[in-house]
Motif scaffolding. Structure first.
Motif, PDB file in Angstrom:
ATOM      1  N   LEU A 230       0.963   6.757  -7.089  1.00  0.00           N
ATOM      2  CA  LEU A 230       0.187   8.007  -6.960  1.00  0.00           C
ATOM      3  C   LEU A 230       0.640   9.318  -6.813  1.00  0.00           C
ATOM      4  O   LEU A 230       0.272  10.281  -7.590  1.00  0.00           O
ATOM      5  CB  LEU A 230      -0.836   7.886  -5.873  1.00  0.00           C
ATOM      6  CG  LEU A 230      -2.015   6.757  -6.109  1.00  0.00           C
ATOM      7  CD1 LEU A 230      -2.828   6.446  -4.943  1.00  0.00           C
ATOM      8  CD2 LEU A 230      -2.860   6.894  -7.108  1.00  0.00           C
ATOM      9  N   GLU A 231       1.594   9.502  -6.142  1.00  0.00           N
ATOM     10  CA  GLU A 231       2.320  10.807  -5.872  1.00  0.00           C
ATOM     11  C   GLU A 231       2.841  11.427  -7.220  1.00  0.00           C
ATOM     12  O   GLU A 231       2.934  12.716  -7.714  1.00  0.00           O
ATOM     13  CB  GLU A 231       3.376  10.848  -4.811  1.00  0.00           C
ATOM     14  CG  GLU A 231       2.840  10.572  -3.421  1.00  0.00           C
ATOM     15  CD  GLU A 231       3.965  10.912  -2.355  1.00  0.00           C
ATOM     16  OE1 GLU A 231       4.851  11.482  -2.539  1.00  0.00           O
ATOM     17  OE2 GLU A 231       3.667  10.220  -1.328  1.00  0.00           O
TER      18      GLU A 231
ATOM     19  N   PHE B 232       0.876  -1.092   0.052  1.00  0.00           N
ATOM     20  CA  PHE B 232      -0.011  -0.101   0.035  1.00  0.00           C
ATOM     21  C   PHE B 232       0.796   1.201   0.046  1.00  0.00           C
ATOM     22  O   PHE B 232       0.679   2.335  -0.719  1.00  0.00           O
ATOM     23  CB  PHE B 232      -0.925   0.051   1.221  1.00  0.00           C
ATOM     24  CG  PHE B 232      -1.760   1.348   1.216  1.00  0.00           C
ATOM     25  CD1 PHE B 232      -2.786   1.562   0.527  1.00  0.00           C
ATOM     26  CD2 PHE B 232      -1.328   2.168   2.059  1.00  0.00           C
ATOM     27  CE1 PHE B 232      -3.578   2.675   0.645  1.00  0.00           C
ATOM     28  CE2 PHE B 232      -2.063   3.407   2.294  1.00  0.00           C
ATOM     29  CZ  PHE B 232      -3.261   3.807   1.478  1.00  0.00           C
ATOM     30  N   ARG B 233       1.971   1.299   0.852  1.00  0.00           N
ATOM     31  CA  ARG B 233       2.727   2.669   0.948  1.00  0.00           C
ATOM     32  C   ARG B 233       3.462   2.762  -0.102  1.00  0.00           C
ATOM     33  O   ARG B 233       3.433   3.861  -0.569  1.00  0.00           O
ATOM     34  CB  ARG B 233       3.605   2.361   2.354  1.00  0.00           C
ATOM     35  CG  ARG B 233       4.283   3.524   2.784  1.00  0.00           C
ATOM     36  CD  ARG B 233       3.277   4.519   3.154  1.00  0.00           C
ATOM     37  NE  ARG B 233       4.055   5.795   3.514  1.00  0.00           N
ATOM     38  CZ  ARG B 233       4.399   6.571   2.538  1.00  0.00           C
ATOM     39  NH1 ARG B 233       4.312   6.631   1.198  1.00  0.00           N
ATOM     40  NH2 ARG B 233       5.193   7.804   2.947  1.00  0.00           N
TER      41      ARG B 233
ATOM     42  N   ILE C 255     -10.454   2.524   0.936  1.00  0.00           N
ATOM     43  CA  ILE C 255      -9.393   3.774   1.061  1.00  0.00           C
ATOM     44  C   ILE C 255      -8.839   3.951  -0.460  1.00  0.00           C
ATOM     45  O   ILE C 255      -8.631   4.858  -0.914  1.00  0.00           O
ATOM     46  CB  ILE C 255      -8.164   3.357   2.084  1.00  0.00           C
ATOM     47  CG1 ILE C 255      -8.772   3.252   3.509  1.00  0.00           C
ATOM     48  CG2 ILE C 255      -7.147   4.119   1.859  1.00  0.00           C
ATOM     49  CD1 ILE C 255      -8.824   4.784   3.868  1.00  0.00           C
TER      50      ILE C 255
ATOM     51  N   LEU D 274      -8.704  -1.720   2.979  1.00  0.00           N
ATOM     52  CA  LEU D 274      -7.770  -0.723   2.405  1.00  0.00           C
ATOM     53  C   LEU D 274      -8.776  -0.683   0.862  1.00  0.00           C
ATOM     54  O   LEU D 274      -8.342   0.185   0.006  1.00  0.00           O
ATOM     55  CB  LEU D 274      -6.563  -1.320   1.980  1.00  0.00           C
ATOM     56  CG  LEU D 274      -5.608  -0.854   3.208  1.00  0.00           C
ATOM     57  CD1 LEU D 274      -4.222  -1.648   2.893  1.00  0.00           C
ATOM     58  CD2 LEU D 274      -5.087   0.415   3.394  1.00  0.00           C
TER      59      LEU D 274
ATOM     60  N   GLU E 254      -2.728  -5.277   0.785  1.00  0.00           N
ATOM     61  CA  GLU E 254      -2.252  -6.276   1.682  1.00  0.00           C
ATOM     62  C   GLU E 254      -3.267  -7.167   2.219  1.00  0.00           C
ATOM     63  O   GLU E 254      -3.774  -8.129   1.391  1.00  0.00           O
ATOM     64  CB  GLU E 254      -1.641  -5.409   2.858  1.00  0.00           C
ATOM     65  CG  GLU E 254      -0.675  -4.409   2.304  1.00  0.00           C
ATOM     66  CD  GLU E 254       0.077  -3.460   3.104  1.00  0.00           C
ATOM     67  OE1 GLU E 254      -0.494  -3.278   4.253  1.00  0.00           O
ATOM     68  OE2 GLU E 254       0.840  -2.497   2.455  1.00  0.00           O
TER      69      GLU E 254
ATOM     70  N   LEU F 281      -8.964   7.075  -3.277  1.00  0.00           N
ATOM     71  CA  LEU F 281      -7.760   7.525  -3.869  1.00  0.00           C
ATOM     72  C   LEU F 281      -7.818   7.600  -5.369  1.00  0.00           C
ATOM     73  O   LEU F 281      -6.668   7.870  -5.997  1.00  0.00           O
ATOM     74  CB  LEU F 281      -6.457   6.738  -3.330  1.00  0.00           C
ATOM     75  CG  LEU F 281      -5.951   7.119  -1.849  1.00  0.00           C
ATOM     76  CD1 LEU F 281      -4.992   6.040  -1.362  1.00  0.00           C
ATOM     77  CD2 LEU F 281      -5.519   8.362  -1.880  1.00  0.00           C
TER      78      LEU F 281
ATOM     79  N   VAL G  20       1.322   4.050  -2.977  1.00  0.00           N
ATOM     80  CA  VAL G  20       1.001   5.551  -2.562  1.00  0.00           C
ATOM     81  C   VAL G  20       1.962   6.611  -3.287  1.00  0.00           C
ATOM     82  O   VAL G  20       1.845   7.626  -4.000  1.00  0.00           O
ATOM     83  CB  VAL G  20       0.739   5.929  -1.237  1.00  0.00           C
ATOM     84  CG1 VAL G  20       0.756   7.463  -0.774  1.00  0.00           C
ATOM     85  CG2 VAL G  20      -0.686   5.410  -0.705  1.00  0.00           C
ATOM     86  N   LEU G  21       3.327   6.019  -3.220  1.00  0.00           N
ATOM     87  CA  LEU G  21       4.294   6.946  -3.917  1.00  0.00           C
ATOM     88  C   LEU G  21       4.320   6.940  -5.500  1.00  0.00           C
ATOM     89  O   LEU G  21       4.375   7.952  -6.016  1.00  0.00           O
ATOM     90  CB  LEU G  21       5.533   6.103  -3.710  1.00  0.00           C
ATOM     91  CG  LEU G  21       6.300   6.278  -2.181  1.00  0.00           C
ATOM     92  CD1 LEU G  21       7.534   5.410  -2.098  1.00  0.00           C
ATOM     93  CD2 LEU G  21       6.607   7.678  -1.778  1.00  0.00           C
TER      94      LEU G  21
END
Lengths: 326, 326
Positions: free
Chosen positions: A47-48, A40-41, A100, A97, A92, A104, A44-45
């Motif tokens: 997505l950034e 997940f984390r 979530i 999520l 995960e 996103l 997110v990178l």
């Protein structure tokens, strides 16, 4: 407003150059892959990075989350970018999520990428045990929040069970019929019939390993296959999911194939002697080439409405029915 | 539509019981804290808990992200819940997480929680060095995406620099004037003048350590202070940020105060002999008590329009100007 042109699967090494090619090719929307093996984390990178591209290139691309964004992109001469995962790794072991990720902007998620996942079995496993306990729960949750189940890289039984278990139509975003080219990633007539009878969508892939004759496949052969699929399954359930991997270095195909799950190289659809990205067919090299497919489909005798649907209208309808919460 | 009732800061131990009290008290919107010391990934778990509450109690609460959601909540007899951080820990050292958090619905972020952060100095530090290099960049990014800078727990110079550097009005969501009660957390006349002259909002706190006389503070004293603040700063820049911490065990106040940053207990606004949550004033115990404040303000001679504004109309206007991207 003309019917939009939509490519429902790309994993290019995106850049302003490719965004400009999308505009040159008149592509109104693209579903892009933002995760193969990411947590997940880590996702997110990714997505950034897309957020930065949206900020830096507002003349070329916009973030897409609803079917109305496709129309907004058309009206402003830009391309709407929709996000998807080719693997459920970003959720995960946490069903919370799913929502979530929908918040996103994620709109498609494959339940598996070749291997067994926590949710279902991938098409490269020897045994296919169908949807897992968590897999059934996650499909129900994806239905609730408005995230499309994608079974492009999943095994036969798992795919049939996903079609059966899902209360909303699902998708195979990028694959071709097995009866045209007997690749492991291409789908049986049984799967494609069940998929489309339930209102699901098939996106045709131009990834060479999915093509009869590989990169040497002719446009005529590809379009004749689509015309036959329209006869078997109905043109309204068909679209494009090119699987365009433009400008990617070979290191990326290795990430796609082995991620961190193996210390031994796996060649996937390739081989030791053909390990990298295969060369694309001459008639589809980048986003400027969709008009070739349009021409090829017309020459197969499909009607203008059928061709419009396959080139994007069907995905647009599917978006409008799939992305909102139940 | 009547002017909404908004409490712009709570950190209760939320439950269906408290949501029902919000309805009983006619509270149309609440800004809730979802992070004190959490990393990004830990904060997402808190969001998941809220998603579950929204799913399980759709008759009581809705997720709020725009000022229109307050009106939607009013129209459907529910309470809109808006999210905020009391510390920038969830954005870690990554400015890209500001936009990601906005996409996840976060609408307020404190630049500090008592201590020095990567962005600014907290009100408990001995030296206040103002906005850091990253702090200035993050304020600009918060302005861009539509996330409100909140300086409730920040030190004087940092607060003045945030007001100066921010291109949009900022907030002190939960504090009182230092001239009424000289607590470290309460704000100087200099800060409150600069805040409100720039269009920013002050939310009055009912946390006992912020009250003259603590839990024994009278409603009359509290409302006379608000009336004086309205004379000094203009009633249109004032609202409520109760800091209600209802039903929290004392272990939570310890998490708020020391998180993981210290092995030694820090008593914050309390003391070794008064370490837990202090008892609330008799006239404000839970969400059913806002009518007492309305009555108290009216008795101070404030006009109906002024009282309506302080009880929620001003926050509603501020939401409408603050949450959309520039």
């Amino acid at each position: 407003m003309r019917t939009p042109l939509i490519d429902n699967l790309q994993y290019a090494n995106f850049s302003p150059r490719i965004f400009a090619q999308m505009r040159e090719g008149g592509v109104d929307a693209v579903h892009v892959t933002i995760a193969y093996h990411e947590s997940f984390r880590e996702m997110v990178l990714n997505l950034e990075r897309w957020n930065r591209w949206f900020e830096d290139h507002p003349d070329l691309i916009i973030r897409g989350t609803t079917s109305a964004d496709v129309t907004r992109a058309q009206e402003t001469n830009r391309t709407a970018i929709f996000f998807g995962f080719q693997n459920p790794s970003p959720i995960e072991d946490d069903i919370g999520l799913v929502e979530i990720c929908h918040q996103l902007g994620i709109r498609f998620m494959q339940l598996t990428y070749n291997n067994q996942s926590l949710l279902a079995t991938g098409c490269y496993e020897e045994e296919d045990t169908g949807l897992t306990r968590m897999g059934k729960q996650v499909v129900t949750e994806m239905n609730r929040v408005g995230m499309v189940v994608d079974m492009s890289h999943s095994a036969e039984r798992s795919t049939l069970e996903a079609i059966e278990h899902s209360s909303r139509p699902i998708a195979i975003t990028h694959a071709n019929p097995h009866w045209w080219h007997a690749a492991l990633r291409n789908k049986s007539d049984t799967v494609l019939s069940a998929l489309t009878q339930a209102g699901g969508m098939l996106g045709f892939s131009m990834y060479p390993h999915h093509l009869a004759g590989g990169g040497a496949c002719t446009l005529e052969s590809f379009c004749a296959m689509i015309a036959e699929a329209a006869r078997r399954y109905g043109a309204q359930n068909l679209g494009i999911g090119s699987d365009l991997c433009q400008d990617q270095p070979d290191s990326v195909v290795e990430w796609m194939r082995v991620g961190r799950w193996s210390k031994v190289i796996d060649y996937g659809e390739g081989s030791a002697s053909n390990a990298g990205f295969p060369p694309m067919p001459s008639w589809f090299v980048d986003n400027r080439d969709f008009s070739n497919i349009r021409t090829g489909l017309t020459e197969q005798g499909l009607s203008t409405a059928e061709v419009d649907g396959i080139m994007g209208g069907n995905w647009h309808r599917f978006y409008s029915e799939s992305f909102a919460p139940l």
